[in-house]
Each structure stands twice: as structure tokens, then as C-alpha cells.
Design a protein around this motif. Structure first.
Motif, PDB file in Angstrom:
ATOM      1  N   LEU A 125       0.667  -1.051  -0.004  1.00 31.24           N
ATOM      2  CA  LEU A 125      -0.108  -0.083  -0.047  1.00 31.24           C
ATOM      3  C   LEU A 125       0.886   1.356   0.082  1.00 31.24           C
ATOM      4  O   LEU A 125       2.139   1.193   0.197  1.00 31.24           O
ATOM      5  CB  LEU A 125      -1.060  -0.033   1.078  1.00 31.24           C
ATOM      6  CG  LEU A 125      -1.899  -1.231   1.394  1.00 31.24           C
ATOM      7  CD1 LEU A 125      -2.690  -1.161   2.870  1.00 31.24           C
ATOM      8  CD2 LEU A 125      -2.819  -1.276   0.159  1.00 31.24           C
ATOM      9  N   HIS A 167      -9.238   3.093  -0.727  1.00 33.60           N
ATOM     10  CA  HIS A 167      -9.481   2.234   0.463  1.00 33.60           C
ATOM     11  C   HIS A 167     -10.874   2.103   1.146  1.00 33.60           C
ATOM     12  O   HIS A 167     -11.265   1.046   1.431  1.00 33.60           O
ATOM     13  CB  HIS A 167      -8.520   2.659   1.648  1.00 33.60           C
ATOM     14  CG  HIS A 167      -7.037   2.607   1.424  1.00 33.60           C
ATOM     15  ND1 HIS A 167      -5.994   2.863   2.440  1.00 33.60           N
ATOM     16  CD2 HIS A 167      -6.434   1.943   0.367  1.00 33.60           C
ATOM     17  CE1 HIS A 167      -4.788   2.684   2.136  1.00 33.60           C
ATOM     18  NE2 HIS A 167      -4.783   2.069   0.893  1.00 33.60           N
ATOM     19  N   TRP A 186     -10.218 -11.911   1.613  1.00 32.56           N
ATOM     20  CA  TRP A 186      -9.407 -11.182   2.428  1.00 32.56           C
ATOM     21  C   TRP A 186      -8.388 -12.065   3.101  1.00 32.56           C
ATOM     22  O   TRP A 186      -7.359 -11.794   3.515  1.00 32.56           O
ATOM     23  CB  TRP A 186     -10.063 -10.268   3.409  1.00 32.56           C
ATOM     24  CG  TRP A 186     -10.993  -9.397   2.773  1.00 32.56           C
ATOM     25  CD1 TRP A 186     -12.262  -9.231   2.509  1.00 32.56           C
ATOM     26  CD2 TRP A 186     -10.575  -8.081   2.277  1.00 32.56           C
ATOM     27  NE1 TRP A 186     -12.752  -8.099   1.938  1.00 32.56           N
ATOM     28  CE2 TRP A 186     -11.487  -7.401   1.458  1.00 32.56           C
ATOM     29  CE3 TRP A 186      -9.323  -7.566   2.061  1.00 32.56           C
ATOM     30  CZ2 TRP A 186     -11.314  -6.207   1.028  1.00 32.56           C
ATOM     31  CZ3 TRP A 186      -9.003  -6.270   1.467  1.00 32.56           C
ATOM     32  CH2 TRP A 186      -9.975  -5.555   0.709  1.00 32.56           C
ATOM     33  N   VAL A 221      -4.741 -12.248   1.514  1.00 35.46           N
ATOM     34  CA  VAL A 221      -4.258 -10.941   1.141  1.00 35.46           C
ATOM     35  C   VAL A 221      -2.950 -10.916   2.283  1.00 35.46           C
ATOM     36  O   VAL A 221      -3.137 -10.882   3.437  1.00 35.46           O
ATOM     37  CB  VAL A 221      -5.100  -9.917   1.171  1.00 35.46           C
ATOM     38  CG1 VAL A 221      -4.397  -8.688   0.811  1.00 35.46           C
ATOM     39  CG2 VAL A 221      -6.310 -10.023   0.331  1.00 35.46           C
ATOM     40  N   PHE A 233      -0.722  -7.873   3.498  1.00 32.14           N
ATOM     41  CA  PHE A 233      -0.513  -6.240   3.266  1.00 32.14           C
ATOM     42  C   PHE A 233       0.888  -5.928   3.734  1.00 32.14           C
ATOM     43  O   PHE A 233       1.306  -6.479   4.786  1.00 32.14           O
ATOM     44  CB  PHE A 233      -1.580  -5.703   4.231  1.00 32.14           C
ATOM     45  CG  PHE A 233      -2.657  -5.605   3.581  1.00 32.14           C
ATOM     46  CD1 PHE A 233      -3.703  -6.598   4.100  1.00 32.14           C
ATOM     47  CD2 PHE A 233      -3.441  -4.795   2.604  1.00 32.14           C
ATOM     48  CE1 PHE A 233      -5.165  -6.794   3.611  1.00 32.14           C
ATOM     49  CE2 PHE A 233      -4.485  -4.752   2.252  1.00 32.14           C
ATOM     50  CZ  PHE A 233      -5.416  -5.722   2.765  1.00 32.14           C
ATOM     51  N   TRP A 262       3.718  -2.114   3.075  1.00 36.67           N
ATOM     52  CA  TRP A 262       3.627  -0.924   2.791  1.00 36.67           C
ATOM     53  C   TRP A 262       4.922  -0.458   1.798  1.00 36.67           C
ATOM     54  O   TRP A 262       6.026  -0.908   2.327  1.00 36.67           O
ATOM     55  CB  TRP A 262       3.605   0.011   3.961  1.00 36.67           C
ATOM     56  CG  TRP A 262       2.194   0.246   4.581  1.00 36.67           C
ATOM     57  CD1 TRP A 262       1.613   1.234   4.447  1.00 36.67           C
ATOM     58  CD2 TRP A 262       1.464  -0.880   5.332  1.00 36.67           C
ATOM     59  NE1 TRP A 262      -0.108   1.115   4.850  1.00 36.67           N
ATOM     60  CE2 TRP A 262       0.137  -0.189   5.634  1.00 36.67           C
ATOM     61  CE3 TRP A 262       1.979  -2.276   5.617  1.00 36.67           C
ATOM     62  CZ2 TRP A 262      -0.829  -0.813   6.213  1.00 36.67           C
ATOM     63  CZ3 TRP A 262       0.805  -2.829   6.348  1.00 36.67           C
ATOM     64  CH2 TRP A 262      -0.527  -2.009   6.478  1.00 36.67           C
ATOM     65  N   TYR A 287       0.728   3.446   8.077  1.00 36.76           N
ATOM     66  CA  TYR A 287      -0.061   2.269   8.402  1.00 36.76           C
ATOM     67  C   TYR A 287      -1.428   2.898   9.345  1.00 36.76           C
ATOM     68  O   TYR A 287      -2.391   2.206   8.970  1.00 36.76           O
ATOM     69  CB  TYR A 287       1.081   1.631   9.571  1.00 36.76           C
ATOM     70  CG  TYR A 287       0.017   0.721  10.403  1.00 36.76           C
ATOM     71  CD1 TYR A 287      -0.274   0.843  11.835  1.00 36.76           C
ATOM     72  CD2 TYR A 287      -0.398  -0.822  10.338  1.00 36.76           C
ATOM     73  CE1 TYR A 287      -1.027   0.366  12.607  1.00 36.76           C
ATOM     74  CE2 TYR A 287      -1.152  -1.497  10.825  1.00 36.76           C
ATOM     75  CZ  TYR A 287      -1.457  -1.119  12.228  1.00 36.76           C
ATOM     76  OH  TYR A 287      -2.386  -1.989  13.036  1.00 36.76           O
ATOM     77  N   ALA A 327      -3.923   3.616   6.862  1.00 37.36           N
ATOM     78  CA  ALA A 327      -4.629   2.342   6.065  1.00 37.36           C
ATOM     79  C   ALA A 327      -5.313   1.378   6.994  1.00 37.36           C
ATOM     80  O   ALA A 327      -6.380   0.831   6.747  1.00 37.36           O
ATOM     81  CB  ALA A 327      -3.280   1.412   5.501  1.00 37.36           C
ATOM     82  N   LEU A 345      -8.262  -1.377   6.879  1.00 34.07           N
ATOM     83  CA  LEU A 345      -7.746  -2.816   7.740  1.00 34.07           C
ATOM     84  C   LEU A 345      -9.015  -2.937   8.702  1.00 34.07           C
ATOM     85  O   LEU A 345      -9.417  -4.347   9.068  1.00 34.07           O
ATOM     86  CB  LEU A 345      -6.276  -2.698   8.226  1.00 34.07           C
ATOM     87  CG  LEU A 345      -5.268  -2.591   7.045  1.00 34.07           C
ATOM     88  CD1 LEU A 345      -4.096  -2.752   8.018  1.00 34.07           C
ATOM     89  CD2 LEU A 345      -5.525  -3.873   6.055  1.00 34.07           C
ATOM     90  N   VAL A 370      -0.737  -8.398   8.232  1.00 36.87           N
ATOM     91  CA  VAL A 370      -0.445  -7.193   8.254  1.00 36.87           C
ATOM     92  C   VAL A 370       1.188  -6.916   8.447  1.00 36.87           C
ATOM     93  O   VAL A 370       1.362  -7.194   9.834  1.00 36.87           O
ATOM     94  CB  VAL A 370      -1.491  -6.381   8.916  1.00 36.87           C
ATOM     95  CG1 VAL A 370      -1.115  -4.889   8.842  1.00 36.87           C
ATOM     96  CG2 VAL A 370      -2.810  -6.643   8.811  1.00 36.87           C
ATOM     97  N   ARG A 415       3.604  -4.297   8.822  1.00 35.24           N
ATOM     98  CA  ARG A 415       3.907  -2.822   8.719  1.00 35.24           C
ATOM     99  C   ARG A 415       5.399  -2.600   9.046  1.00 35.24           C
ATOM    100  O   ARG A 415       5.961  -3.292   9.676  1.00 35.24           O
ATOM    101  CB  ARG A 415       2.958  -2.018   9.818  1.00 35.24           C
ATOM    102  CG  ARG A 415       3.435  -2.398  11.232  1.00 35.24           C
ATOM    103  CD  ARG A 415       2.623  -1.316  12.216  1.00 35.24           C
ATOM    104  NE  ARG A 415       2.995  -1.855  13.358  1.00 35.24           N
ATOM    105  CZ  ARG A 415       4.083  -1.108  14.257  1.00 35.24           C
ATOM    106  NH1 ARG A 415       4.792  -0.154  13.603  1.00 35.24           N
ATOM    107  NH2 ARG A 415       4.575  -1.556  15.315  1.00 35.24           N
TER     108      ARG A 415
END
Ligand code: 6PG
Length: 254
Positions: free
Chosen positions: A46, A56, A70, A73, A75, A77, A92, A95, A100, A110, A112
């Protein structure tokens, strides 16, 4: 003289920010389906800044929300500010608040960048995390299914700002970058990682980007001044822009 050429480059000029957000959100759905059809999780990076907020929100709501699996996925950055994850400037946090928190993903999905840590340590830790999720061997460069990025009025992208050290860092996937013009340090994908993408999409809206976009796409090759010119993914490069951002582009010869 032009820079390295991506395999495929497409410029999609749409009416306004709303149309750009719709296209960017639909791209997420499409690419997620393609990744899952290929039998792997959708590995997406992202972007930060403010432009992603609108797309988003579209992904976080019906009908698009129901069109993504989902659970598959992952995620990431493309860059982060050196602030804690609950700081107003955190990419973060943006998002999390706009996407999220509204979709069924587990914390393990996730990944980050730890903006609260020492930037150099956080960059190395992020490289390790990317390697772990992609199952990479030492020295491999992962191919993200989709990397979103924006562009500043100065032609920067990710946190690759004009005349900063990270522009020439080629032996890393992620690096810290001192940005004197912002009196700060950032953490960012390098061009080495960004340019390995299967698809990298610039999402750019607003008249304040028009001069830089024209320089990046049609001006002389000057990547120290216009770092977005360094982005040339091995896969597809897509610019999803509104008419205001495209206003200074000369008509393309066919
Ligand atoms: C960041 C972003 C940055 C952003 C551009 C455009 O951390 O700020 O990664 O590269 O994409 O600055 O920002 P806007 O979307 O706010 O115009």
C-alpha cells in the motif's frame, strides 16, 4: 535520453478523483483474484499520503468488499514515516483506519514497517519480514503482485525524494532515507524492490501534480530531480491519474 523501460506502461486518465479511486480499488480486486487463481496469496504494498484514502474506503465497503478473499491477502507498505503506528502521520494508521479495520484480516497478514524503531534497524527488519513471507532465499528479490504508489508535486514516489541517498541504493530491498527537505528520515522500498513488481500502479490526483507528472513522463530523464522516473517495473507500470494531474501532458503520438 530516457531511463529504463518497463515491460509495459499504461496511462489511464480519468475524469476526477472519484473515478481514479474506483479504478484503483477495482485494480486491487482484479489483481487479488489473479494471484489467488495462480494459487498464492495476494502480496500487495500500500501507498502512503492522502490519495489512497478514497480507494481504501471503496474496498472497505460493498460491493467491492465482498469481492476479495481477504484471508489470502498479505499487506505491506511501500514506505513509512518514522513515527509510532498510532501517530497521525503514520501510513499504517491511515490504512488501518480507512481499510484494515473494516475487512476480515488477521494481524499475521499485516506487515507494517516499524516506524517507531531506529530507521536502519527497521529497514533491515522489514527486509527480513518480506523474505520470510515470500519464502525467499538470501539475495532473491520478491515480486509483489501489486505495488501502489503516489507521487508528490516534487516528483518523489514512495519515500524516494529528490537528491536523497536512497535513490542510488541498489543492493537493498528496503532502506532508511534521510530527507533534508522534510527534516526527517523515512523508511522506503528501494527501486530494486519496486522494479521487481509484477504490476506497479501510480495513483495520482490533482492539479498540483501536473507539472511533475509532465516532467516524469515527457521531460528529460533526470531521476535525481524526478525520482518517479526511476520506477520501471519488470512487469507492468500503470499510471491511474485524473484530468487535473494530466493537464500538462502533451497528447501522445499513437
Ligand atoms: C508518503 C507517500 C508519498 C505519497 C506522495 C503523494 O508517505 O507520503 O508514500 O510518496 O504517495 O507524497 O501524497 P498524496 O497522496 O498525499 O498527494
Amino acid at each position: 535520453m530516457s531511463g529504463p523501460a518497463p515491460m509495459r506502461r499504461e496511462i489511464e486518465t480519468l475524469a476526477d478523483g472519484s473515478a481514479v479511486a474506483q479504478a484503483a480499488a477495482e485494480l486491487f480486486v482484479t489483481r487479488a483474484r489473479e494471484a489467488q487463481a495462480e494459487g498464492h496469496d495476494f502480496r500487495v504494498a500500500l501507498s502512503g499520503g492522502s490519495t489512497p484514502r478514497r480507494f481504501h474506503a471503496l474496498l472497505a465497503a460493498s460491493p467491492l468488499r465482498e469481492q476479495v478473499d481477504w484471508a489470502h491477502v498479505q499487506f505491506f507498505w511501500g514506505d513509512e514515516r518514522c513515527v509510532p503506528p498510532d501517530h497521525p502521520d503514520s501510513n499504517y494508521r491511515m490504512a488501518r483506519e480507512t481499510l484494515l479495520d473494516a475487512v476480515p484480516v488477521s494481524p499475521e497478514q499485516v506487515h507494517r514497517m516499524r516506524g517507531e524503531d531506529d530507521p536502519a534497524q527497521a529497514a533491515h527488519a522489514y527486509e527480513a519480514e518480506i523474505g520470510q513471507v515470500f519464502g525467499l532465499s538470501q539475495g532473491d528479490v520478491p515480486r509483489f503482485d501489486l505495488i501502489y504508489t503516489g507521487m508528490g508535486p516534487d516528483g518523489h514516489t514512495l519515500s524516494l525524494f529528490p537528491h536523497t541517498a536512497a535513490l542510488t541504493v541498489k543492493d537493498r530491498l528496503v532502506t532508511e532515507n534521510v530527507v533534508p527537505q522534510l527534516n526527517t528520515t523515512r523508511i522506503t522500498f528501494t527501486t530494486t524492490l519496486a522494479n521487481q513488481a509484477a504490476l506497479l500502479a501510480f495513483v495520482i490526483v490533482g492539479a498540483d501534480k501536473a507539472n511533475a507528472l509532465a516532467e516524469v513522463l515527457q521531460g528529460a530523464y533526470n531521476p535525481q530531480q524526478y525520482p518517479s522516473q526511476l520506477i520501471a517495473p519488470v512487469g507492468e507500470l500503470r499510471f491511474i491519474v485524473d484530468q487535473a494531474a494530466a493537464a500538462k501532458l502533451a497528447p501522445q503520438s499513437t
